[in-house]
Design a protein around this motif. Structure first.
Motif, mmCIF file in Angstrom:
data_model
loop_
_atom_site.group_PDB
_atom_site.id
_atom_site.type_symbol
_atom_site.label_atom_id
_atom_site.label_comp_id
_atom_site.label_asym_id
_atom_site.label_seq_id
_atom_site.Cartn_x
_atom_site.Cartn_y
_atom_site.Cartn_z
ATOM 1 N N VAL A 24 83.358 123.423 -8.326
ATOM 2 C CA VAL A 24 82.319 122.777 -9.137
ATOM 3 C C VAL A 24 81.228 122.259 -8.204
ATOM 4 O O VAL A 24 81.519 121.675 -7.163
ATOM 5 N N GLY A 25 79.987 122.475 -8.592
ATOM 6 C CA GLY A 25 78.856 121.926 -7.847
ATOM 7 C C GLY A 25 77.862 121.325 -8.823
ATOM 8 O O GLY A 25 77.589 121.891 -9.871
ATOM 9 N N ALA A 26 77.354 120.164 -8.489
ATOM 10 C CA ALA A 26 76.369 119.511 -9.352
ATOM 11 C C ALA A 26 75.467 118.649 -8.489
ATOM 12 O O ALA A 26 75.929 118.003 -7.547
ATOM 13 N N SER A 27 74.178 118.651 -8.813
ATOM 14 C CA SER A 27 73.227 117.797 -8.105
ATOM 15 C C SER A 27 71.924 117.790 -8.884
ATOM 16 O O SER A 27 71.709 118.621 -9.760
ATOM 17 N N GLY A 28 71.074 116.835 -8.538
ATOM 18 C CA GLY A 28 69.791 116.770 -9.223
ATOM 19 C C GLY A 28 69.009 115.535 -8.845
ATOM 20 O O GLY A 28 69.224 114.940 -7.788
ATOM 21 N N VAL A 55 80.202 117.867 -15.409
ATOM 22 C CA VAL A 55 79.826 116.670 -14.669
ATOM 23 C C VAL A 55 79.632 115.561 -15.699
ATOM 24 O O VAL A 55 79.072 115.783 -16.767
ATOM 25 N N ARG A 56 80.167 114.380 -15.395
ATOM 26 C CA ARG A 56 80.104 113.259 -16.342
ATOM 27 C C ARG A 56 79.310 112.111 -15.729
ATOM 28 O O ARG A 56 79.491 111.768 -14.564
ATOM 29 N N TRP A 69 78.009 110.475 -20.769
ATOM 30 C CA TRP A 69 77.397 111.745 -21.154
ATOM 31 C C TRP A 69 77.979 112.816 -20.248
ATOM 32 O O TRP A 69 78.001 112.661 -19.023
ATOM 33 N N THR A 70 78.496 113.894 -20.855
ATOM 34 C CA THR A 70 79.128 114.968 -20.099
ATOM 35 C C THR A 70 78.384 116.278 -20.334
ATOM 36 O O THR A 70 78.115 116.644 -21.475
ATOM 37 N N CYS A 104 83.972 117.058 -12.948
ATOM 38 C CA CYS A 104 85.137 117.194 -13.806
ATOM 39 C C CYS A 104 85.365 118.659 -14.143
ATOM 40 O O CYS A 104 84.533 119.515 -13.869
ATOM 41 N N GLY A 105 86.511 118.912 -14.720
ATOM 42 C CA GLY A 105 86.858 120.243 -15.180
ATOM 43 C C GLY A 105 87.617 120.129 -16.493
ATOM 44 O O GLY A 105 88.376 119.177 -16.703
#
Length: 122
Positions: A24-28, A55-56, A69-70, A104-105
């Motif tokens: 999992v990858g998340a960014s912003g 991502v939560r 918020w997910t 998250c997954g």
């Protein structure tokens, strides 16, 4: 004698959760004003592994309960997607106190979520 208070200027920054899951990858980025928080970014799932990447976020405001918020990767027909994909995410909320984020997954078979370690962004 009262004092005038100038409205808070917008604060901007970046967000990235603690790297808890290898697939999992998340960014912003985010912008926070005195009245709202705007979050934008990308969420990626790097391979098919039985889980939908997500991502939560938790947004808080003094005197209120936290607002979760997910963001999840979904198919166009509304099913949770398991495989390599990247999606854009965006949310706007009136909660401006603090923001937390965690990877998250969601298990494709059971529907249960697994959450990584939360990280405070502001």
């Amino acid at each position: 004698m009262g004092m005038a208070v100038a409205p808070a200027e917008a604060a901007t920054g970046s967000w990235k959760p603690t790297n808890w899951y290898t697939n999992v990858g998340a960014s912003g980025s985010y912008t926070r004003t005195s009245t709202k928080t705007t979050v934008k970014g990308k969420l990626a799932d790097y391979r098919k592994d039985g889980y939908t990447a997500c991502v939560r976020f938790l947004f808080t405001e003094p005197g209120t309960t936290g607002l979760y918020w997910t963001a999840k990767i979904m198919t166009t027909s509304g099913y949770h997607y398991d495989g390599k994909a990247t999606v854009n995410i965006s949310v706007v909320t009136s909660r401006t106190g603090h923001m937390y984020v965690q990877e998250c997954g969601r298990n494709i078979k059971t529907g249960k979520y697994s959450y990584g370690k939360g990280k405070r962004i502001f």
